[in-house]
Design a protein around this motif. Structure first.
Motif, PDB file in Angstrom:
ATOM      1  N   VAL A  12       0.793  -1.173   0.038  1.00 28.89           N
ATOM      2  CA  VAL A  12      -0.167  -0.009   0.079  1.00 28.89           C
ATOM      3  C   VAL A  12       0.792   1.009  -0.014  1.00 28.89           C
ATOM      4  CG1 VAL A  12      -1.789   1.236   1.371  1.00 28.89           C
ATOM      5  CG2 VAL A  12      -1.905  -0.998   1.104  1.00 28.89           C
ATOM      6  N   ARG A  13       1.756   1.418   0.785  1.00 31.08           N
ATOM      7  CA  ARG A  13       2.926   2.248   0.865  1.00 31.08           C
ATOM      8  C   ARG A  13       3.377   2.625  -0.423  1.00 31.08           C
ATOM      9  NH1 ARG A  13       2.730   7.439   2.494  1.00 31.08           N
ATOM     10  NH2 ARG A  13       4.873   8.040   3.617  1.00 31.08           N
ATOM     11  N   GLN A  15       2.466   1.813  -3.246  1.00 30.56           N
ATOM     12  CA  GLN A  15       1.465   2.391  -4.400  1.00 30.56           C
ATOM     13  C   GLN A  15       1.346   3.847  -3.987  1.00 30.56           C
ATOM     14  OE1 GLN A  15       0.583   0.469  -7.085  1.00 30.56           O
ATOM     15  NE2 GLN A  15       1.976  -0.910  -6.029  1.00 30.56           N
ATOM     16  N   GLN A  16       1.189   4.238  -2.888  1.00 31.24           N
ATOM     17  CA  GLN A  16       1.126   5.594  -2.466  1.00 31.24           C
ATOM     18  C   GLN A  16       2.075   6.584  -3.083  1.00 31.24           C
ATOM     19  OE1 GLN A  16       0.427   5.597   1.734  1.00 31.24           O
ATOM     20  NE2 GLN A  16      -1.879   5.469   1.586  1.00 31.24           N
ATOM     21  N   ASP A  19       2.082   6.737  -6.934  1.00 27.16           N
ATOM     22  CA  ASP A  19       1.163   7.703  -7.260  1.00 27.16           C
ATOM     23  C   ASP A  19       1.623   9.182  -7.028  1.00 27.16           C
ATOM     24  OD1 ASP A  19      -0.937   5.851  -7.264  1.00 27.16           O
ATOM     25  OD2 ASP A  19      -1.724   6.201  -5.397  1.00 27.16           O
ATOM     26  N   ALA A  20       2.393   9.650  -6.057  1.00 21.75           N
ATOM     27  CA  ALA A  20       3.030  10.777  -6.188  1.00 21.75           C
ATOM     28  C   ALA A  20       4.108  10.984  -7.116  1.00 21.75           C
ATOM     29  CB  ALA A  20       3.383  10.773  -4.693  1.00 21.75           C
ATOM     30  N   ALA A  42       4.148  13.009  -1.537  1.00 20.25           N
ATOM     31  CA  ALA A  42       3.646  11.978  -0.694  1.00 20.25           C
ATOM     32  C   ALA A  42       3.587  12.060   0.915  1.00 20.25           C
ATOM     33  CB  ALA A  42       4.677  10.597  -1.096  1.00 20.25           C
TER      34      ALA A  42
END
Length: 207
Positions: A12-13, A15-16, A19-20, A42
């Motif tokens: 999850v981290r 992917q975050q 994203d950024a 992020a």
């Protein structure tokens, strides 16, 4: 007393952070975007970004790989969706999903086909490898669609037709983004028509 923040799962981290990074790279090229800028976007620190994604090269590569995976999955899902009418051309469905992805994920498209290609190796090679996956998906789809109507389609011919479809779609994608009056279905129709036009001369005449 401070409340201890819940530690997010590594996936999850990551992917975050990606994203950024995708957002940052879509606004500036590889050389102008800093890891610090990505970290700020992020809401974390540079060491954290490096810990999860490695070097700046690794960060950019992770962006290219994930966004291409998302594109391939969007096409695959649309083609195999059992809720679509059985008489609709699966190739057109796949192309419509491709153009829909471009419209809905402009930042992804910018990173995949504008930023990565402009940077040369190793990013250009990464993009080409992932693009070959899209071509292979299209070749399999074309082979399936042509069974019965055109006789056995040579694998080489299916690959060539797939490259026609993918290359045309690439060119039309930029046109679509620059012309809001166009839409994914219209563009998909153009690509599909052009692709099938290469096979019509060998289709058996109707009695």
């Amino acid at each position: 007393m401070k409340t201890k923040q819940r530690r997010l799962p590594r996936r999850v981290r990551e992917q975050q952070l990606i994203d950024a990074a995708v957002s940052a790279f879509s606004r500036g090229d590889y050389h102008t975007v800093s890891v610090e800028e990505i970290a700020v976007a992020a809401g974390t620190s540079k060491p954290t970004v490096y810990h999860y994604l490695g070097s700046k090269e690794g960060i950019f590569t992770a962006c290219v790989r994930r966004e291409m995976e998302r594109l391939v999955e969007a096409i695959r899902t649309a083609v195999r969706d059992p809720l679509h009418p059985t008489d609709e051309d699966p190739l057109r469905r796949g192309m419509r999903a491709f153009f829909g992805f471009v419209i809905d994920n402009r930042e992804s498209w910018t990173v995949l086909y504008r930023r990565a290609a402009a940077q040369g190796q190793p990013f250009e090679g990464e993009t080409l490898r992932m693009r070959d996956r899209v071509t292979d998906e299209m070749a399999d789809l074309i082979t399936t669609c042509t069974r019965g109507d055109y006789g056995a389609l040579d694998p080489r011919e299916a690959q060539l037709l797939a490259r026609v479809a993918v290359s045309t779609a690439d060119a039309f994608a930029d046109w679509l983004l620059d012309h809001p009056d166009e839409n994914p279905d219209t563009m998909a129709g153009h690509v599909t028509e052009l692709t099938w036009s290469h096979l019509r001369p060998r289709r058996p005449a109707q009695v």
